[in-house]
Design a protein around this motif. Structure first.
Motif, PDB file in Angstrom:
ATOM      1  N   GLN A  43     -25.170-126.520  37.170  1.00  7.66           N
ATOM      2  CA  GLN A  43     -26.242-125.617  37.576  1.00  7.66           C
ATOM      3  C   GLN A  43     -25.648-124.338  38.143  1.00  7.66           C
ATOM      4  O   GLN A  43     -24.671-124.373  38.885  1.00  7.66           O
ATOM      5  N   SER A  44     -26.244-123.211  37.777  1.00 10.71           N
ATOM      6  CA  SER A  44     -25.876-121.916  38.345  1.00 10.71           C
ATOM      7  C   SER A  44     -27.089-121.331  39.041  1.00 10.71           C
ATOM      8  O   SER A  44     -28.204-121.376  38.515  1.00 10.71           O
ATOM      9  N   THR A  45     -26.884-120.773  40.229  1.00 11.86           N
ATOM     10  CA  THR A  45     -27.969-120.160  40.988  1.00 11.86           C
ATOM     11  C   THR A  45     -27.674-118.680  41.209  1.00 11.86           C
ATOM     12  O   THR A  45     -26.522-118.282  41.384  1.00 11.86           O
ATOM     13  N   PHE A  46     -28.723-117.891  41.204  1.00 15.76           N
ATOM     14  CA  PHE A  46     -28.600-116.445  41.359  1.00 15.76           C
ATOM     15  C   PHE A  46     -29.678-115.965  42.323  1.00 15.76           C
ATOM     16  O   PHE A  46     -30.822-116.427  42.269  1.00 15.76           O
ATOM     17  N   THR A  47     -29.310-115.028  43.189  1.00 10.98           N
ATOM     18  CA  THR A  47     -30.257-114.443  44.130  1.00 10.98           C
ATOM     19  C   THR A  47     -30.328-112.941  43.888  1.00 10.98           C
ATOM     20  O   THR A  47     -29.310-112.246  43.968  1.00 10.98           O
ATOM     21  N   LEU A  48     -31.526-112.452  43.544  1.00 14.58           N
ATOM     22  CA  LEU A  48     -31.746-111.035  43.294  1.00 14.58           C
ATOM     23  C   LEU A  48     -32.450-110.419  44.500  1.00 14.58           C
ATOM     24  O   LEU A  48     -33.488-110.923  44.937  1.00 14.58           O
ATOM     25  N   ASN A  49     -31.889-109.360  45.029  1.00 20.61           N
ATOM     26  CA  ASN A  49     -32.506-108.664  46.149  1.00 20.61           C
ATOM     27  C   ASN A  49     -33.635-107.774  45.668  1.00 20.61           C
ATOM     28  O   ASN A  49     -33.927-107.692  44.468  1.00 20.61           O
ATOM     29  N   ALA A  50     -34.257-107.060  46.592  1.00 22.81           N
ATOM     30  CA  ALA A  50     -35.423-106.247  46.266  1.00 22.81           C
ATOM     31  C   ALA A  50     -35.130-105.232  45.167  1.00 22.81           C
ATOM     32  O   ALA A  50     -35.961-104.998  44.288  1.00 22.81           O
ATOM     33  N   ALA A  51     -33.938-104.624  45.185  1.00 24.14           N
ATOM     34  CA  ALA A  51     -33.620-103.582  44.213  1.00 24.14           C
ATOM     35  C   ALA A  51     -33.075-104.132  42.902  1.00 24.14           C
ATOM     36  O   ALA A  51     -32.988-103.403  41.908  1.00 24.14           O
ATOM     37  N   ASP A  52     -32.696-105.395  42.864  1.00 25.57           N
ATOM     38  CA  ASP A  52     -32.111-105.980  41.650  1.00 25.57           C
ATOM     39  C   ASP A  52     -33.203-106.281  40.636  1.00 25.57           C
ATOM     40  O   ASP A  52     -34.254-106.821  40.990  1.00 25.57           O
ATOM     41  N   ASP A  53     -32.932-105.970  39.363  1.00 21.07           N
ATOM     42  CA  ASP A  53     -33.957-106.221  38.349  1.00 21.07           C
ATOM     43  C   ASP A  53     -33.422-106.893  37.087  1.00 21.07           C
ATOM     44  O   ASP A  53     -34.103-106.926  36.078  1.00 21.07           O
ATOM     45  N   TYR A  54     -32.209-107.435  37.142  1.00 25.42           N
ATOM     46  CA  TYR A  54     -31.710-108.172  35.972  1.00 25.42           C
ATOM     47  C   TYR A  54     -30.565-109.080  36.380  1.00 25.42           C
ATOM     48  O   TYR A  54     -29.915-108.886  37.410  1.00 25.42           O
ATOM     49  N   VAL A  55     -30.329-110.098  35.534  1.00 28.01           N
ATOM     50  CA  VAL A  55     -29.173-110.965  35.706  1.00 28.01           C
ATOM     51  C   VAL A  55     -28.775-111.510  34.337  1.00 28.01           C
ATOM     52  O   VAL A  55     -29.633-111.877  33.526  1.00 28.01           O
ATOM     53  N   SER A  56     -27.486-111.518  34.068  1.00 29.03           N
ATOM     54  CA  SER A  56     -26.920-112.202  32.907  1.00 29.03           C
ATOM     55  C   SER A  56     -26.391-113.533  33.398  1.00 29.03           C
ATOM     56  O   SER A  56     -25.385-113.583  34.119  1.00 29.03           O
ATOM     57  N   VAL A  57     -27.069-114.611  33.030  1.00 30.26           N
ATOM     58  CA  VAL A  57     -26.740-115.908  33.627  1.00 30.26           C
ATOM     59  C   VAL A  57     -25.384-116.448  33.172  1.00 30.26           C
ATOM     60  O   VAL A  57     -24.802-117.302  33.840  1.00 30.26           O
ATOM     61  N   MET A  58     -24.872-115.952  32.045  1.00 35.06           N
ATOM     62  CA  MET A  58     -23.533-116.342  31.595  1.00 35.06           C
ATOM     63  C   MET A  58     -22.509-115.240  31.855  1.00 35.06           C
ATOM     64  O   MET A  58     -21.392-115.282  31.334  1.00 35.06           O
ATOM     65  N   GLY A  59     -22.914-114.260  32.674  1.00 30.01           N
ATOM     66  CA  GLY A  59     -21.989-113.197  33.040  1.00 30.01           C
ATOM     67  C   GLY A  59     -21.580-112.351  31.848  1.00 30.01           C
ATOM     68  O   GLY A  59     -22.315-112.224  30.875  1.00 30.01           O
ATOM     69  N   ASN A  60     -20.391-111.774  31.937  1.00 28.27           N
ATOM     70  CA  ASN A  60     -19.868-110.933  30.856  1.00 28.27           C
ATOM     71  C   ASN A  60     -18.760-111.632  30.087  1.00 28.27           C
ATOM     72  O   ASN A  60     -17.894-110.991  29.494  1.00 28.27           O
ATOM     73  N   THR A  61     -18.799-112.959  30.106  1.00 26.11           N
ATOM     74  CA  THR A  61     -17.766-113.718  29.423  1.00 26.11           C
ATOM     75  C   THR A  61     -17.968-113.686  27.912  1.00 26.11           C
ATOM     76  O   THR A  61     -19.071-113.486  27.408  1.00 26.11           O
ATOM     77  N   VAL A  62     -16.880-113.880  27.202  1.00 18.98           N
ATOM     78  CA  VAL A  62     -16.900-114.055  25.754  1.00 18.98           C
ATOM     79  C   VAL A  62     -16.302-115.430  25.473  1.00 18.98           C
ATOM     80  O   VAL A  62     -15.177-115.697  25.886  1.00 18.98           O
ATOM     81  N   PRO A  63     -17.034-116.335  24.834  1.00 19.65           N
ATOM     82  CA  PRO A  63     -16.456-117.658  24.551  1.00 19.65           C
ATOM     83  C   PRO A  63     -15.181-117.530  23.716  1.00 19.65           C
ATOM     84  O   PRO A  63     -15.032-116.588  22.931  1.00 19.65           O
ATOM     85  N   ARG A  64     -14.257-118.444  23.911  1.00 21.23           N
ATOM     86  CA  ARG A  64     -13.055-118.425  23.074  1.00 21.23           C
ATOM     87  C   ARG A  64     -13.443-118.586  21.601  1.00 21.23           C
ATOM     88  O   ARG A  64     -14.408-119.277  21.258  1.00 21.23           O
ATOM     89  N   MET A  65     -12.710-117.937  20.712  1.00 19.39           N
ATOM     90  CA  MET A  65     -13.038-117.941  19.296  1.00 19.39           C
ATOM     91  C   MET A  65     -12.413-119.140  18.578  1.00 19.39           C
ATOM     92  O   MET A  65     -11.404-119.682  19.032  1.00 19.39           O
ATOM     93  N   PRO A  66     -12.999-119.561  17.470  1.00 22.45           N
ATOM     94  CA  PRO A  66     -12.362-120.610  16.664  1.00 22.45           C
ATOM     95  C   PRO A  66     -11.113-120.077  15.971  1.00 22.45           C
ATOM     96  O   PRO A  66     -10.870-118.864  15.950  1.00 22.45           O
ATOM     97  N   ASN A  67     -10.334-120.983  15.417  1.00 24.21           N
ATOM     98  CA  ASN A  67      -9.162-120.596  14.631  1.00 24.21           C
ATOM     99  C   ASN A  67      -9.586-120.374  13.180  1.00 24.21           C
ATOM    100  O   ASN A  67     -10.142-121.280  12.557  1.00 24.21           O
ATOM    101  N   PHE A  68      -9.324-119.183  12.655  1.00 21.07           N
ATOM    102  CA  PHE A  68      -9.678-118.853  11.280  1.00 21.07           C
ATOM    103  C   PHE A  68      -8.450-118.961  10.367  1.00 21.07           C
ATOM    104  O   PHE A  68      -7.334-118.695  10.810  1.00 21.07           O
ATOM    105  N   PRO A  69      -8.673-119.310   9.102  1.00 19.43           N
ATOM    106  CA  PRO A  69      -7.564-119.246   8.140  1.00 19.43           C
ATOM    107  C   PRO A  69      -7.030-117.819   8.037  1.00 19.43           C
ATOM    108  O   PRO A  69      -7.780-116.850   8.189  1.00 19.43           O
ATOM    109  N   GLU A  70      -5.749-117.688   7.779  1.00 20.40           N
ATOM    110  CA  GLU A  70      -5.143-116.363   7.671  1.00 20.40           C
ATOM    111  C   GLU A  70      -5.452-115.747   6.311  1.00 20.40           C
ATOM    112  O   GLU A  70      -5.458-116.431   5.286  1.00 20.40           O
ATOM    113  N   LEU A  71      -5.721-114.460   6.312  1.00 19.79           N
ATOM    114  CA  LEU A  71      -5.952-113.694   5.100  1.00 19.79           C
ATOM    115  C   LEU A  71      -5.177-112.392   5.186  1.00 19.79           C
ATOM    116  O   LEU A  71      -5.060-111.807   6.268  1.00 19.79           O
TER     117      LEU A  71
END
Length: 333
Positions: A43-71
């Motif tokens: 579980q993740s919890t977030f608290t937005l103050n009076a001036a806050d108007d958005y939240v990215s619940v997964m933050g700015n992370t980028v999931p690790r990528m799969p391994n692709f065949p070489e070309l």
């Protein structure tokens, strides 16, 4: 992965109509071992103050990528693979490029991936860009078109003569382009996950019109999203967002939520349930998506709403295709 979210029966085959072994000078299609999927639980919890108007619940992370065949890069050709985050090749993904010369009009070309997730396009002459990268999934009781993200996070113009290798991934959450997010952090299309707005009216002590349904100023609205089942890649995380009501703003955006089925609950933090109603552009736009029922007290079911159902060929790459449903909350009389 939960079988209900197994949106394609994609599998490895040794030969097919566009087998890279046959057309690319003996290159081998080898997906190899894949890293374990990221664990998204708890579980993740977030608290937005009076001036806050958005939240990215997964933050700015980028999931690790799969391994692709070489070309190898081939002049005049753009090619690559499309896979899900687990490294499973996706068949039927649409990749489109278009080129233009100085002062000229666009010339386009496209391909759909084969059973190995492979595509190959002979590029029209000129300065080239990707205009589409889409994939259709089974979602809930319907089907939804999702954007594909460049595995390296980069998309831009390139000379057609040079050729290019570009792999794409189907993400359920995450940032498509960190540069764009730094410029427009509140734009939900910069993220792969779903999103929605909570809207409300706030009681104004200086006004003579304050219906009982208005939220008192400084009261805390609490919204909880609980997965009904594991998401595309086994995500089971619950999100709790608390927002202090203020006359400074009348809505807040919850975004970058791993795509899946959820139960949404809304209440004042003191425990009193709130009435919810789907409103605005995306309310009841498609029968199988959105909040069900459209009006509810306390809790309801939620599936994210595609911004467009126009098909893979018109879905932009590296840009989320989920619309932000507006959910109005108010106190009960």
């Amino acid at each position: 992965m939960n079988s209900k979210w197994l949106y394609i029966a994609a599998f490895f085959v040794a030969s097919c109509s566009k087998d890279p072994d046959a057309v690319n000078g003996g290159e081998k299609t080898n997906w190899g071992d894949q890293p374990a999927l990221p664990v998204v639980s708890g579980q993740s919890t977030f608290t937005l103050n009076a001036a806050d108007d958005y939240v990215s619940v997964m933050g700015n992370t980028v999931p690790r990528m799969p391994n692709f065949p070489e070309l190898k890069v081939k002049p005049g050709i753009v090619r690559g693979y499309v896979a899900d985050l687990s490294g499973k090749p996706l068949q039927g993904a649409y990749i489109g490029v278009r080129s233009t010369a100085t002062g000229g009009s666009y010339s386009g070309a496209s391909d759909e991936t084969d059973a190995n997730g492979y595509y190959e396009i002979t590029i029209p002459w000129g300065a080239t860009e990707f205009y589409a990268a889409g994939y259709t999934i089974d979602y809930g009781e319907g089907r939804a078109v999702m954007s594909l993200g460049a595995a390296d996070g980069k998309l831009g113009n390139f000379p057609s003569a040079d050729g290019l290798v570009k792999n794409f991934v189907l993400l359920s959450y995450g940032v498509y382009n960190k540069d764009l997010v730094s410029q427009k952090p509140k734009d939900p299309t910069n993220y792969a996950g779903g999103s929605f707005y909570i809207t409300y009216n706030v009681a104004d002590a200086s006004s003579v019109y304050n219906p009982d349904t208005y939220i008192p100023e400084n009261a805390e609205i609490q919204v909880t999203l609980t997965p009904d089942e594991p998401g595309f890649y086994g995500e089971t995380k619950t999100f709790v967002v608390t927002k202090k009501a203020s006359l400074q703003n009348y809505n807040f955006l919850i975004m970058n939520i791993p795509v899946g089925r959820y139960t949404i609950a809304a209440k004042l933090k003191d425990g009193k349930p709130l009435r919810m109603e789907a409103v605005g552009r995306y309310a009841n736009l498609y029968p199988n998506f959105g909040m069900k029922p459209g009006t509810a007290t306390g809790s309801a079911k939620l599936l994210f709403t595609p911004d467009t159902q126009s098909g893979n060929s018109l879905t932009l790459p590296n840009r989320g295709n989920w619309g932000s449903l507006q959910i109005k909350v108010e106190r009960m009389n």
